[in-house]
Each structure stands twice: as structure tokens, then as C-alpha cells.
Enzyme design. Structure first.
Site, short mmCIF file in Angstrom:
data_model
loop_
_atom_site.label_atom_id
_atom_site.label_comp_id
_atom_site.label_asym_id
_atom_site.label_seq_id
_atom_site.Cartn_x
_atom_site.Cartn_y
_atom_site.Cartn_z
N ASP A 1 27.03 91.46 -5.85
CA ASP A 1 25.81 91.77 -6.60
C ASP A 1 25.93 93.23 -7.03
O ASP A 1 25.77 94.14 -6.21
CB ASP A 1 24.58 91.55 -5.73
N TYR B 1 13.11 94.09 -20.70
CA TYR B 1 14.53 93.86 -21.00
C TYR B 1 14.99 94.74 -22.16
O TYR B 1 16.06 95.37 -22.08
CB TYR B 1 14.73 92.38 -21.32
N LYS C 1 17.94 97.56 -22.04
CA LYS C 1 19.15 97.54 -22.87
C LYS C 1 19.25 98.81 -23.73
O LYS C 1 20.36 99.27 -24.02
CB LYS C 1 19.18 96.28 -23.73
N ILE D 1 23.02 84.77 -28.74
CA ILE D 1 24.30 84.12 -28.53
C ILE D 1 24.04 82.84 -27.73
O ILE D 1 23.54 82.92 -26.59
CB ILE D 1 25.29 85.03 -27.75
N THR E 1 25.29 80.28 -23.41
CA THR E 1 25.31 81.17 -22.24
C THR E 1 24.19 80.70 -21.31
O THR E 1 23.37 79.86 -21.67
CB THR E 1 25.03 82.64 -22.62
N1 LIG Z 1 23.04 85.45 -24.76
C1 LIG Z 1 22.39 86.28 -25.54
O1 LIG Z 1 21.69 85.85 -26.49
C2 LIG Z 1 22.49 87.77 -25.33
C3 LIG Z 1 22.00 88.61 -26.35
C4 LIG Z 1 22.08 89.99 -26.18
C5 LIG Z 1 22.66 90.53 -25.03
N2 LIG Z 1 23.12 89.69 -24.05
C6 LIG Z 1 23.73 90.33 -22.87
O2 LIG Z 1 25.07 89.89 -22.77
C7 LIG Z 1 25.51 90.00 -21.41
C8 LIG Z 1 26.17 88.69 -21.01
O3 LIG Z 1 25.16 87.67 -20.92
P1 LIG Z 1 25.37 86.16 -21.37
O4 LIG Z 1 24.65 85.97 -22.63
O5 LIG Z 1 26.80 85.79 -21.29
O6 LIG Z 1 24.48 85.42 -20.26
P2 LIG Z 1 24.87 84.77 -18.87
O7 LIG Z 1 25.65 83.52 -19.11
O8 LIG Z 1 23.59 84.67 -18.12
O9 LIG Z 1 25.84 85.84 -18.18
C9 LIG Z 1 25.39 86.88 -17.33
C10 LIG Z 1 26.33 86.92 -16.14
O10 LIG Z 1 26.05 88.07 -15.35
C11 LIG Z 1 26.13 87.71 -13.97
N3 LIG Z 1 25.27 88.65 -13.26
C12 LIG Z 1 23.95 88.87 -13.50
N4 LIG Z 1 23.49 89.80 -12.66
C13 LIG Z 1 24.54 90.20 -11.89
C14 LIG Z 1 24.68 91.13 -10.83
N5 LIG Z 1 23.64 91.84 -10.36
N6 LIG Z 1 25.90 91.28 -10.26
C15 LIG Z 1 26.95 90.55 -10.70
N7 LIG Z 1 26.88 89.65 -11.69
C16 LIG Z 1 25.68 89.48 -12.27
C17 LIG Z 1 25.67 86.25 -13.93
O11 LIG Z 1 26.25 85.52 -12.86
P3 LIG Z 1 25.53 85.40 -11.43
O12 LIG Z 1 24.11 84.99 -11.68
O13 LIG Z 1 26.34 84.38 -10.72
O14 LIG Z 1 25.65 86.75 -10.82
C18 LIG Z 1 26.21 85.71 -15.25
O15 LIG Z 1 27.51 85.16 -15.07
C19 LIG Z 1 24.26 90.33 -20.59
O16 LIG Z 1 24.24 91.70 -20.31
C20 LIG Z 1 23.11 89.97 -21.53
O17 LIG Z 1 21.96 90.71 -21.25
C21 LIG Z 1 23.05 88.34 -24.18
#
Ligand SMILES: NC(=O)c1ccc[n+]([C@@H]2O[C@H](COP(=O)([O-])OP(=O)(O)OC[C@H]3O[C@@H](n4cnc5c(N)ncnc54)[C@H](OP(=O)(O)O)[C@@H]3O)[C@@H](O)[C@H]2O)c1
Length: 238
Positions: free
Chosen positions: A53, A142, A146, A175, A178
Site C-alpha cells: 500500500d 479527487y 490530481k 479511459i 479500468t
Molecule cells: N480511468 C480513468 O478514466 C482515469 C482518468 C484520469 C486519471 N486516471 C488515473 O490513472 C491512474 C490509473 O488508474 P486506472 O484508470 O488504470 O484505474 P484502476 O484500474 O483503478 O488502477 C488503479 C490501480 O492503482 C492501484 N492502487 C490504488 N491505490 C493504491 C495504493 N495505495 N498502493 C498501491 N496500489 C494502489 C489499484 O490496485 P489495488 O486496489 O489492488 O491496490 C489499481 O490497480 C490513476 O492514478 C487514476 O486516478 C484515470
């Protein structure tokens, strides 16, 4: 080697698989065992994983302890919006917890991952942090978190630049494919977000891979301290 935090799912998973397919040594970090096992399994065990974590000092130490060689790149995808799918905060205590959890998930995790790995970063290493288009729109705590990540990237680029380490922030729009929305995305909302792009398309994790790998590469050797939006034109920045 390359470290992809949050690499068990979504954007991080796509980045980790792509780097590994190019023959890179990849370590993926996340909190849950199952997604980590999946990504390792999909690569026949080539991608190594570590459960931690990253919003806690112990988690960051666990990540650093799993690193046994120089780090050429850190892609910090760990993060998210704890408010999604949760109840409204109905007390001041709950509100304070939500603010802290959101900042810890996105800002503290980035700071601790970078600090824990700092001694391993090679001259020429590249760090990619993840902001969000939400920083431009507000979106509860959030968006502010960011915005802080993008600002952190800027300051970090200045402090690590003399070591030859570059730091950039990618701020995606919506995106799909996810776990970010925790099952709450509806076809109607997705259509709205798609309509908000100038390209009229929905982004997918592979759309983020190209920019991430470019920023990691020496082809981006003069690019640092930037916050790059990747959102199909949903938020034109200039
Ligand atoms: N999807 C979108 O539309 C979008 C848009 C803008 C920005 N983002 C950003 O892009 C990044 C990737 O997100 P994603 O879209 O791929 O979503 P996601 O599938 O939810 O990926 C986030 C990952 O981070 C891990 N995680 C979260 N908190 C953690 C912690 N404290 N320590 C270690 N691992 C942690 C989660 O796994 P565990 O829960 O197993 O730890 C998960 O695998 C994030 O920063 C998100 O805010 C996403």
C-alpha cells in the site's frame, strides 16, 4: 528496470504488459494479490510483482525492498477516487477521512514511491506520474488531489533535474476498461463523456501506453516538468 505502480489493472497493467513485451524487466506494485497474480500469469511469470500500500511508509519500504537493481523508469499509476461508489460523508469526521484518503491515494502515494526509490534512480531515469482532467473541473477532492500531483511533478522535475532524472505528469480524460469507476459507469454517462471529446471516441488504456513509453524513452530526453493531457481533446490546453 521499470516499476509500474497500480500495474495490476487498467492503465498500469497495459503499460506493464507493453514494457515487458519489449523485453524490459518490469516490477508491478499494487495492494491486492489477485490482479498482481493475473498480470504475472499473463506474462508467464516474466513480470514480477509486489504487494504494498503505497500510501503508507511501510508500503513504500516494501516496494523499495523488492528492487534489486537500478531503476530506469517509474510509472506511478496507483491512485483513484475513494468517493466513487461510497456513501456521502455525513459527518465532519467522515468528510475529513475522505479528504485524507483521496490525498493519500494520489499525492502521498506518489511522494512515498518516489522517495523510497530515489536512491535507485539512474541518471537518465524518467518518472511518469498520473494527474487527471478532473483537476480542471473540480470533482470533489479527487480533482484537487490530481492538481496537486501535477504541481508535485513540476517541483520534483526541478529538484531531480540536476541528477538527469526527468519527471512528467500525464493527465488523462475518461479511459474505459479500468477499475477506476468501480462498476459505476453507465452507457449514458460514457456517451456524454465521449461527446465531450473533439474526436468523438472513448479512450482505452492502450491509448496511454504510447505517451508513457515515449516519456520513459531517451527520445523525450529534453522533456521534463510537463503536465500532458491525453483526453481526445476534451480539455484543450494551450
Ligand atoms: N480511468 C480513468 O478514466 C482515469 C482518468 C484520469 C486519471 N486516471 C488515473 O490513472 C491512474 C490509473 O488508474 P486506472 O484508470 O488504470 O484505474 P484502476 O484500474 O483503478 O488502477 C488503479 C490501480 O492503482 C492501484 N492502487 C490504488 N491505490 C493504491 C495504493 N495505495 N498502493 C498501491 N496500489 C494502489 C489499484 O490496485 P489495488 O486496489 O489492488 O491496490 C489499481 O490497480 C490513476 O492514478 C487514476 O486516478 C484515470
Amino acid at each position: 528496470m521499470y516499476i509500474v505502480t497500480g500495474g495490476g489493472t487498467g492503465i498500469g497493467r497495459a503499460v506493464a504488459l507493453s514494457l515487458q513485451s519489449r523485453g524490459e524487466d518490469v516490477l508491478v506494485a499494487g495492494r491486492r494479490r489477485a490482479p498482481l497474480d493475473d498480470v504475472a500469469g499473463d506474462t508467464g511469470g516474466a513480470v514480477r510483482t509486489v504487494r504494498c500500500d503505497l500510501s503508507t511508509p511501510d508500503g513504500a519500504r516494501t516496494l523499495a525492498a523488492a528492487v534489486d537493481t537500478d531503476v530506469d523508469g517509474l510509472v506511478h499509476c496507483a491512485g483513484g477516487n475513494p468517493a466513487i461508489g461510497g456513501p456521502e460523508a455525513s459527518t465532519l469526521e467522515a468528510e475529513a477521512d475522505l479528504v485524507r484518503e483521496t490525498l493519500d491515494s494520489n499525492v502521498t502515494s506518489a511522494a512515498l514511491a518516489v522517495s523510497a526509490l530515489s536512491g535507485h534512480l539512474t541518471a537518465g531515469a524518467s518518472i511518469v506520474l498520473f494527474g487527471s482532467i478532473a483537476a480542471e473541473h473540480g470533482v470533489g477532492y479527487y480533482g484537487p488531489a490530481k492538481a496537486a500531483v501535477a504541481s508535485y511533478a513540476l517541483g520534483l522535475a526541478a529538484s531531480l533535474g540536476p541528477r538527469g532524472v526527468r519527471v512528467n505528469c500525464i493527465s488523462p480524460g475518461y479511459i474505459a476498461e479500468t477499475e477506476f469507476f468501480a462498476g459505476t459507469m453507465t452507457p449514458e454517462r460514457e456517451a456524454e463523456l465521449r461527446a465531450g471529446t473533439t474526436l468523438g471516441r472513448t479512450g482505452v488504456p492502450d491509448d496511454v501506453v504510447g505517451l508513457t513509453e515515449f516519456l520513459l524513452s531517451s527520445r523525450a530526453q529534453h522533456i521534463t516538468g510537463q503536465n500532458l493531457h491525453l483526453d481526445g481533446g476534451a480539455h484543450p490546453t494551450r
